[in-house]
Structure formats: structure tokens, C-alpha cells
Design a protein around this motif. Structure first.
Motif, PDB file in Angstrom:
ATOM      1  N   GLY A 102       0.832  -1.199   0.000  1.00 56.38           N
ATOM      2  CA  GLY A 102       0.000   0.000   0.000  1.00 56.38           C
ATOM      3  C   GLY A 102       0.869   1.253   0.000  1.00 56.38           C
ATOM      4  N   ALA A 103       0.281   2.349  -0.521  1.00 57.18           N
ATOM      5  CA  ALA A 103       1.008   3.626  -0.513  1.00 57.18           C
ATOM      6  C   ALA A 103       1.262   4.089   0.919  1.00 57.18           C
ATOM      7  CB  ALA A 103       0.205   4.676  -1.275  1.00 57.18           C
ATOM      8  N   LYS A 104       0.373   3.709   1.815  1.00 57.32           N
ATOM      9  CA  LYS A 104       0.566   4.058   3.230  1.00 57.32           C
ATOM     10  C   LYS A 104       1.888   3.478   3.716  1.00 57.32           C
ATOM     11  CE  LYS A 104      -3.008   4.194   6.238  1.00 57.32           C
ATOM     12  NZ  LYS A 104      -4.125   3.661   7.054  1.00 57.32           N
ATOM     13  N   ILE A 107       4.847   5.417   2.232  1.00 53.35           N
ATOM     14  CA  ILE A 107       5.099   6.694   2.927  1.00 53.35           C
ATOM     15  C   ILE A 107       5.774   6.425   4.278  1.00 53.35           C
ATOM     16  CG2 ILE A 107       3.993   8.749   3.922  1.00 53.35           C
ATOM     17  CD1 ILE A 107       1.668   8.183   1.842  1.00 53.35           C
ATOM     18  N   TRP A 128      -3.529  14.642   5.587  1.00 54.11           N
ATOM     19  CA  TRP A 128      -4.114  13.297   5.706  1.00 54.11           C
ATOM     20  C   TRP A 128      -3.772  12.740   7.089  1.00 54.11           C
ATOM     21  CZ3 TRP A 128      -1.754   8.094   4.352  1.00 54.11           C
ATOM     22  CH2 TRP A 128      -2.708   7.073   4.515  1.00 54.11           C
ATOM     23  N   TYR A 131      -0.231  11.109   8.316  1.00 48.01           N
ATOM     24  CA  TYR A 131       1.116  11.711   8.238  1.00 48.01           C
ATOM     25  C   TYR A 131       1.707  12.045   9.619  1.00 48.01           C
ATOM     26  CZ  TYR A 131      -0.074  12.615   3.232  1.00 48.01           C
ATOM     27  OH  TYR A 131      -0.458  12.525   1.922  1.00 48.01           O
ATOM     28  N   ASN A 174       0.636  16.431  -0.939  1.00 48.41           N
ATOM     29  CA  ASN A 174      -0.370  15.451  -1.347  1.00 48.41           C
ATOM     30  C   ASN A 174      -1.331  16.131  -2.322  1.00 48.41           C
ATOM     31  OD1 ASN A 174      -3.305  14.117   0.298  1.00 48.41           O
ATOM     32  ND2 ASN A 174      -2.161  13.196  -1.358  1.00 48.41           N
ATOM     33  N   ASN A 178      -6.211  14.609   0.015  1.00 47.38           N
ATOM     34  CA  ASN A 178      -7.186  14.094   0.960  1.00 47.38           C
ATOM     35  C   ASN A 178      -6.897  14.847   2.251  1.00 47.38           C
ATOM     36  OD1 ASN A 178      -8.674  12.633   2.774  1.00 47.38           O
ATOM     37  ND2 ASN A 178      -7.582  10.706   2.518  1.00 47.38           N
ATOM     38  N   ASP A 206       2.945  12.524  -2.282  1.00 52.49           N
ATOM     39  CA  ASP A 206       1.930  11.471  -2.199  1.00 52.49           C
ATOM     40  C   ASP A 206       0.929  11.688  -3.336  1.00 52.49           C
ATOM     41  OD1 ASP A 206      -0.178   9.796  -1.641  1.00 52.49           O
ATOM     42  OD2 ASP A 206      -0.415  10.420   0.450  1.00 52.49           O
ATOM     43  N   ILE A 208      -1.261   9.441  -4.645  1.00 52.80           N
ATOM     44  CA  ILE A 208      -2.183   8.297  -4.690  1.00 52.80           C
ATOM     45  C   ILE A 208      -3.478   8.630  -5.444  1.00 52.80           C
ATOM     46  CG2 ILE A 208      -3.202   8.781  -2.407  1.00 52.80           C
ATOM     47  CD1 ILE A 208      -2.476   5.251  -3.606  1.00 52.80           C
ATOM     48  N   TYR A 209      -3.891   9.920  -5.429  1.00 56.43           N
ATOM     49  CA  TYR A 209      -5.137  10.294  -6.134  1.00 56.43           C
ATOM     50  C   TYR A 209      -4.864  10.883  -7.516  1.00 56.43           C
ATOM     51  CZ  TYR A 209      -7.383   9.564  -1.621  1.00 56.43           C
ATOM     52  OH  TYR A 209      -7.843   9.005  -0.460  1.00 56.43           O
ATOM     53  N   SER A 240      -4.576   1.372  -5.084  1.00 55.54           N
ATOM     54  CA  SER A 240      -5.807   1.365  -4.283  1.00 55.54           C
ATOM     55  C   SER A 240      -6.921   2.206  -4.897  1.00 55.54           C
ATOM     56  CB  SER A 240      -5.521   1.908  -2.885  1.00 55.54           C
ATOM     57  OG  SER A 240      -4.798   0.959  -2.146  1.00 55.54           O
ATOM     58  N   LYS A 241      -6.596   3.445  -5.244  1.00 54.27           N
ATOM     59  CA  LYS A 241      -7.650   4.360  -5.680  1.00 54.27           C
ATOM     60  C   LYS A 241      -7.863   4.271  -7.184  1.00 54.27           C
ATOM     61  CE  LYS A 241      -6.941   5.720  -1.424  1.00 54.27           C
ATOM     62  NZ  LYS A 241      -7.755   5.750  -0.256  1.00 54.27           N
ATOM     63  N   ARG A 249      -3.578  -4.265  -1.241  1.00 51.96           N
ATOM     64  CA  ARG A 249      -2.413  -3.697  -0.566  1.00 51.96           C
ATOM     65  C   ARG A 249      -1.159  -3.660  -1.438  1.00 51.96           C
ATOM     66  NH1 ARG A 249      -4.010  -0.687   1.015  1.00 51.96           N
ATOM     67  NH2 ARG A 249      -2.528  -0.098   2.614  1.00 51.96           N
ATOM     68  N   TYR A 327     -13.391  13.590  -2.017  1.00 58.86           N
ATOM     69  CA  TYR A 327     -13.867  14.112  -0.735  1.00 58.86           C
ATOM     70  C   TYR A 327     -14.272  15.579  -0.885  1.00 58.86           C
ATOM     71  CZ  TYR A 327     -10.817  10.226   0.649  1.00 58.86           C
ATOM     72  OH  TYR A 327     -10.213   9.015   0.765  1.00 58.86           O
TER      73      TYR A 327
HETATM   74  N1  PMP Z   1      -2.289   8.719   0.986  1.00 60.98           N
HETATM   75  C1  PMP Z   1      -3.514   9.233   1.082  1.00 60.98           C
HETATM   76  C2  PMP Z   1      -3.660  10.709   1.046  1.00 60.98           C
HETATM   77  C3  PMP Z   1      -4.642   8.399   1.226  1.00 60.98           C
HETATM   78  O1  PMP Z   1      -5.849   8.930   1.333  1.00 60.98           O
HETATM   79  C4  PMP Z   1      -4.452   7.016   1.262  1.00 60.98           C
HETATM   80  C5  PMP Z   1      -5.670   6.141   1.410  1.00 60.98           C
HETATM   81  N2  PMP Z   1      -5.696   5.362   2.496  1.00 60.98           N
HETATM   82  C6  PMP Z   1      -3.142   6.518   1.158  1.00 60.98           C
HETATM   83  C7  PMP Z   1      -2.095   7.398   1.018  1.00 60.98           C
HETATM   84  C8  PMP Z   1      -2.800   5.071   1.243  1.00 60.98           C
HETATM   85  O2  PMP Z   1      -3.396   4.254   0.340  1.00 60.98           O
HETATM   86  P1  PMP Z   1      -3.051   2.711   0.246  1.00 60.98           P
HETATM   87  O3  PMP Z   1      -2.177   2.368   1.404  1.00 60.98           O
HETATM   88  O4  PMP Z   1      -4.345   2.015   0.279  1.00 60.98           O
HETATM   89  O5  PMP Z   1      -2.323   2.554  -1.047  1.00 60.98           O
END
Ligand code: PMP
Ligand code: GLU
Length: 389
Positions: A102-104, A107, A128, A131, A174, A178, A206, A208-209, A240-241, A249, A327
Motif C-alpha cells: 500500500g502507498a501508506k 510513505i 491526511w 502523516y 499530497n 485528501n 503522495d 495516490i489520487y 488502491s484508488k 495492498r 472528498y
Molecule cells: N495517501 C492518502 C492521502 C490516502 O488517502 C491514502 C488512502 N488510504 C493513502 C495514502 C494510502 O493508500 P493505500 O495504502 O491504500 O495505497
């Protein structure tokens, strides 16, 4: 004074993810038969496309169920390298790429290898939720650069400069954001990049979006702007998105070689590698699949405009239309309630789940997600309007 000496001190400052707690709480109530409308979801409500699922099924049937190289399988890293070049004008060789859970996780890894105790990490606020908590886990210090609705929730260079100290190590950007949905233009990122390059501040971008962006706009990757900022940037994205794959993941980053080598070392001792099956699915996803993303974006844009039309008719709420992500960050200060009271009472009295803005650093706001059907969105916002009356 320490509260619990059984646990490590660095955990004391950390709270669990509010976004995840509310989303799963709302899902649970729904499963129990309660008529809850969840406007809290942090994930697309679309199903993962079939061609991606199929690749995972094949991986299982072919016995591709063992450990993989720590940073990801070569074919996936090659697909990511191509995606960076094609979509982001970024040149990351496969050996600069680390695939994570996952990107989480990407990071978290990036912060872990960059931030020492007491190092400062800058981030625009609202931020977000994860962080600052990740910074706490590094024993670093978060420094928030406050933004407001008038400036579209974006930082100005002068704000950035004012927050830099001798301890500043990293800036987190970001875009699309988000929770605010703001998107930085190439020129805005160029000014930020100049300051960071001059002061040798790393940037965790970041993205991700990156695909969820409206009115035909395109996201810019800060690392693509110049060599000096490229050498200081960790570009994070994931599936993910963009491909509705939150549960699989898979996230990834591209970074300067020394940073990706350090992350590889860290990951080899923590998760070993991301799931082999999900990596096969991710390779298929990036290899194409028609117009899944485009269709999803059209649908999200429709919902965004629909939700905006409803919110316009609620006098106690103000907002700016998000340019990206899914959002809407709504100012609720005219309700006279703080964000936790607002969200708690809205759930208890009108069965609508939203996320209190305090999780993102602003107690005058709530976050509404439009990653839900038009029908649910309409019902949820109508309930909120009647409740507020
Ligand atoms: N960065 C941001 C701003 C997010 O909203 C999310 C969503 N959970 C993530 C990272 C991580 O996404 P994921 O770990 O599902 O790839
Ligand atoms: N990013 C989503 C959100 O902000 C998912 C939840 C999470 O990962 O914290 O709601």
C-alpha cells in the motif's frame, strides 16, 4: 510522565486511524441491519476490474504463492517504471522502485529512512490523518503549514519559507489532496520545488489520487520538474484508488538510489515483500484494461457536482468544490458544533457517517466522501440538511 511503561514510549503520542475506524464502524452497523448512510469511505465503491482478478486467480493456480524479491517482482517494477515515464514524465529505473503493501506503507518506509529523532517534517494542514502519526513513530516533529478555504487549501511559498528551520528534513505534499481535494498546478509546484532544492529539503510527494482529477486537468509530479528536486523527491503512488484495489495492498515509490536502497533494507526486515498474488494482479492492472479509470472519473465527477448542488442548499455549510480525489471538506462552524460532536450526533440522530475534520487538523470541518452511489449520496445529504434544520 509516561502513562504505560509496558509499551514503547514512541507509541504514546500515536492514535489509531480515525478514518479507518469510522469507515469500518459504519460498515459494521450496516451489516447489523441499521440504515446507516456512510459518507465516510476512503475507498472507491467500484469493484476491482475482472481482468485484474483473473490475473490473481491465475497466480494462485500457477503456484505463484511464495516470497518474491523484497522490492517487488521484476515485471511489476518494469510496468511501474513505464507508468512513471508515460503518465508522470518521470525516469525511475526499476532498481529505484520499491513496491510495498500500500502507498501508506511506502510513505511510512520513506519517513522511517529519512527522519531522525527531533527532525522536523512540514506538511500543509489540513493533512491526511496518518502523516503526523507516522512522523510520531519516527520520533520526528510535525510542523503544520496552515492553509484555508480562501486559498483553496494550498500553501504559498512565503508560508513554506516561514516554517523552515535548521531541523527541517522533509516536506509532504499530497496533490490531489485528501481531505481537501486541492490540486497544485505545475507552476505552484515549481515554486515549492525551488525552495526545497535550495534548502535541501526532501519532498515526499503522495500522488495516490493522481488519476482522480476533474474537468480534464492533469496532475503534475514535482520530481518531473527539475533534476535538483528529482534528487530530493520520493514519489509515492499505488493501485488502491486508481484501480479500486484497496484490499490488495499494493503501493509503490520511486526515489533516488540511496533512498530506495535504504527502504529495501528496511522492508527486507519488516514485511519481506508485498503479497505475490497481489503483485501479479497489479502487473495486469498497469498493463491496461480499457477505460476503467476514465469511466470511474466520469462517475466521480458526476457525483461531485451532484453533492455540490445539494450542499449549496444547506445554509450552515460552506465548501470549495474539490478539483481531485473524492472528498468534500465542509466548513460546519455555523452549526455551533465542533467536528467530533457534529459527526457523532449526525450518526446517532440521523444515521449518517462522516469523518470529523479534527482528524485532519481542523475542527471546523467535516469530510464527506462521494465514493458512494448517487442514491446514497442524495439520501445522506438530505438527511444531513433536515438534521441541521
Ligand atoms: N495517501 C492518502 C492521502 C490516502 O488517502 C491514502 C488512502 N488510504 C493513502 C495514502 C494510502 O493508500 P493505500 O495504502 O491504500 O495505497
Ligand atoms: N485514505 C482513506 C481515508 O482517508 C482510507 C483510510 C485510511 O487509510 O486511513 O479515508
Amino acid at each position: 510522565m509516561r502513562v504505560n511503561t509496558r509499551l514503547a514510549e514512541r507509541l504514546e503520542k500515536v492514535s489509531a486511524s480515525v478514518t479507518l475506524a469510522i469507515t469500518s464502524g459504519a460498515k459494521k452497523l450496516k451489516a447489523e441491519g441499521v440504515d446507516v448512510i456512510s459518507l465516510a469511505a476512503g475507498e472507491p465503491d467500484f469493484d476491482t476490474p475482472d481482468y485484474i482478478k483473473q490475473a490473481a486467480i491465475e497466480a494462485i493456480n500457477n503456484g505463484f504463492t511464495k516470497y518474491t524479491p523484497t522490492t517487488g517482482i521484476p515485471e511489476l517494477k518494469k510496468a511501474i517504471s513505464e507508468k512513471f515515464r508515460r503518465d508522470n514524465s518521470l525516469k525511475y529505473e526499476p532498481n529505484q522502485i520499491v513496491v510495498s503493501c500500500g502507498a501508506k506503507h511506502s510513505i511510512y518506509n520513506a519517513l522511517q529512512v529519512l527522519v531522525d529523532k527531533d527532525d522536523e517534517v512540514l506538511m500543509p494542514s489540513p493533512y491526511w490523518v496518518s502523516y503526523p502519526e507516522m512522523v510520531n513513530l519516527c520520533q520526528g516533529v510535525s510542523r503544520f503549514i496552515k492553509t484555508n478555504i480562501e486559498s483553496g487549501f494550498k500553501i504559498e511559498v512565503s508560508d513554506l519559507q516561514r516554517h523552515i528551520s535548521s531541523k527541517t528534513k522533509v516536506l509532504i505534499i499530497n496533490s490531489p489532496s485528501n481531505p481537501t481535494g486541492s490540486v497544485y498546478s505545475g507552476d505552484e509546484l515549481r515554486s515549492i520545488a525551488e525552495v526545497c532544492a535550495k534548502r535541501k529539503i526532501f519532498v515526499i510527494s503522495d500522488e495516490i489520487y493522481e488519476k482522480l482529477i476533474y474537468q480534464g486537468q492533469k496532475a503534475t509530479s514535482i520530481a518531473s520538474l527539475k533534476d535538483d528536486i528529482y534528487n530530493l523527491t520520493i514519489t509515492v503512488s499505488g493501485l488502491s484508488k486508481s484501480y479500486a484495489m484497496t484490499g490488495w495492498r499494493i503501493g509503490y515509490l520511486g526515489a533516488p538510489q540511496d533512498v530506495s536502497d535504504a527502504i529495501s533494507k528496511l522492508q527486507s526486515h519488516s514485511t519481506s515483500c508485498p503479497s505475490s498474488i497481489s503483485q501479479k494482479a497489479a502487473t495486469a492492472a498497469l498493463g491496461g484494461g480499457g477505460d476503467f479509470i476514465e469511466k470511474m472519473v466520469v462517475e466521480f465527477e458526476k457525483r461531485r457536482d451532484f453533492a455540490a448542488g445539494k450542499l449549496d442548499r444547506i445554509p450552515k455549510i460552506s465548501y470549495t468544490k474539490p478539483a481531485g480525489a473524492f472528498y468534500i471538506f465542509c466548513n460546519i462552524s455555523k452549526s455551533g458544533l465542533d467536528s467530533v460532536n457534529f459527526a457523532t450526533r449526525l450518526l446517532e440522530e440521523a444515521s449518517v457517517a462522516v469523518v470529523p475534520g479534527v482528524a485532519f487538523g481542523d475542527d471546523n470541518y467535516i469530510r464527506i466522501s462521494f465514493a458512494t452511489s448517487i442514491e446514497e449520496l442524495g439520501k445522506g445529504l438530505d438527511r444531513m440538511a433536515s438534521w441541521l434544520k
